[in-house]
Motif scaffolding. Structure first.
Motif, PDB file in Angstrom:
ATOM      1  N   VAL A 159      43.293  27.957  39.238  1.00 27.76           N
ATOM      2  CA  VAL A 159      42.772  29.257  38.800  1.00 27.76           C
ATOM      3  C   VAL A 159      42.605  29.209  37.282  1.00 27.76           C
ATOM      4  N   THR A 160      41.669  29.999  36.779  1.00 32.38           N
ATOM      5  CA  THR A 160      41.405  30.040  35.345  1.00 32.38           C
ATOM      6  C   THR A 160      41.252  31.479  34.887  1.00 32.38           C
ATOM      7  N   LEU A 161      41.921  31.836  33.800  1.00 37.40           N
ATOM      8  CA  LEU A 161      41.714  33.148  33.191  1.00 37.40           C
ATOM      9  C   LEU A 161      40.365  33.115  32.489  1.00 37.40           C
ATOM     10  N   CYS A 162      39.470  33.996  32.897  1.00 39.40           N
ATOM     11  CA  CYS A 162      38.099  33.962  32.390  1.00 39.40           C
ATOM     12  C   CYS A 162      38.061  34.052  30.863  1.00 39.40           C
ATOM     13  N   LYS A 163      37.096  33.361  30.297  1.00 41.89           N
ATOM     14  CA  LYS A 163      37.010  33.265  28.839  1.00 41.89           C
ATOM     15  C   LYS A 163      36.790  34.609  28.168  1.00 41.89           C
ATOM     16  N   ASP A 164      36.144  35.551  28.884  1.00 41.51           N
ATOM     17  CA  ASP A 164      35.884  36.854  28.279  1.00 41.51           C
ATOM     18  C   ASP A 164      36.860  37.917  28.769  1.00 41.51           C
ATOM     19  N   ALA A 165      38.018  37.492  29.298  1.00 46.27           N
ATOM     20  CA  ALA A 165      39.012  38.449  29.787  1.00 46.27           C
ATOM     21  C   ALA A 165      39.406  39.420  28.683  1.00 46.27           C
ATOM     22  N   ASN A 166      39.556  40.677  29.032  1.00 46.61           N
ATOM     23  CA  ASN A 166      39.916  41.714  28.063  1.00 46.61           C
ATOM     24  C   ASN A 166      41.382  41.567  27.668  1.00 46.61           C
ATOM     25  N   MET A 167      41.615  41.080  26.452  1.00 52.40           N
ATOM     26  CA  MET A 167      42.977  40.893  25.971  1.00 52.40           C
ATOM     27  C   MET A 167      43.405  41.984  25.003  1.00 52.40           C
TER      28      MET A 167
END
Length: 255
Positions: A159-167
């Motif tokens: 699984v990968t945390l999407c690059k544009d995830a809202n941090m």
């Protein structure tokens, strides 16, 4: 389970005997036990998981998902997924999702989150290689029955945390200043040197002013920062029987 078969044997008239003017008959009832034994069903989910304590956008984590038949009979296998994000023990609104809602659960790539949906890309290696199939009912089905001691191929491998995830949104929450000797550099300073909350109007000779911005997370717009992600994998194992699959609502009957 024990079946008992009772056999009655009537010998009929074996002998005629005049006993007090009556006929005596011979009769015997025999009971024969027929023992039967059953084998057992059993299975388990096999996962390889490499946890990531500081998961960042674009970060890939190993998450290998397989099933194994630990019983004696052939089995059908299907798997579904659920996910959620929590902060301080509370579920973050809008992050409790299921594979039954495929459009919001599976980002097309690790580059882009789904607006209003998941920010975690799941790589389904088993679907790509054709050993698993999407039942379009929230479940993924292993395409062949699973024999004794056999293991499925990997359905998921990472699984990968999407690059544009809202941090989250960050803002300057405080400014601090340090008025120190001109011989000191920024590297020489500690938090204890930043004693001023506003800049002086005049900087004395031989002194230099350093400023430090304190940036903090906006709690009202925290996104996924400081949160914990949970991916729940549910594996269902069923007796390898087409009628059983139909009665239990399986969308796919493995070969």
């Amino acid at each position: 389970m024990k079946n008992t078969k009772k056999i009655k044997i009537m010998a009929g008239l074996l002998a005629l005997a005049l006993v007090a003017g009556t006929l005596a008959y011979f009769m015997k009832t025999m009971s024969v036990d027929n023992p039967f034994s059953t084998k057992k069903y059993g299975g388990e989910t096999v996962e390889k998981f490499t946890p990531e304590n500081e998961w960042e956008p674009g970060g890939q984590v190993t998450k290998e998902v397989q099933a194994k038949n630990t019983g004696d009979y052939d089995l059908y296998v299907r798997v579904k997924f659920d996910e959620k994000w929590e902060r301080d023990g509370q579920v973050i609104a809008g992050t409790e999702l299921s594979s039954a809602d495929k459009a919001n659960f599976f980002p097309a790539s690790a580059d882009s989150s789904i607006a209003g949906g998941s920010s975690v890309y799941k790589h389904l290696a088993g679907v790509e290689d054709g050993s698993w199939t999407d039942g379009n009912d929230g479940y993924f089905y292993y395409k062949t029955k699973l024999g004794k001691d056999q293991m499925t191929s990997q359905l998921m491998d990472y699984v990968t945390l999407c690059k544009d995830a809202n941090m989250g949104t960050y803002a300057v929450s405080e400014m601090k200043y340090a008025l120190v000797d001109a011989t000191k550099t920024a590297e020489d300073l500690t938090d204890a040197d930043y004693t001023l909350t506003s800049a002086p109007d005049v900087i004395p000779d031989g002194k230099v002013l350093y400023q430090k911005k304190v940036v903090s997370l906006d709690s009202a717009n925290a996104g996924l920062a400081g949160a914990n992600y949970t991916l729940t994998i549910t594996t269902e194992l069923l007796q390898a029987n087409a009628d059983a699959a139909a009665e239990n609502g399986w969308a796919v009957t493995p070969a």
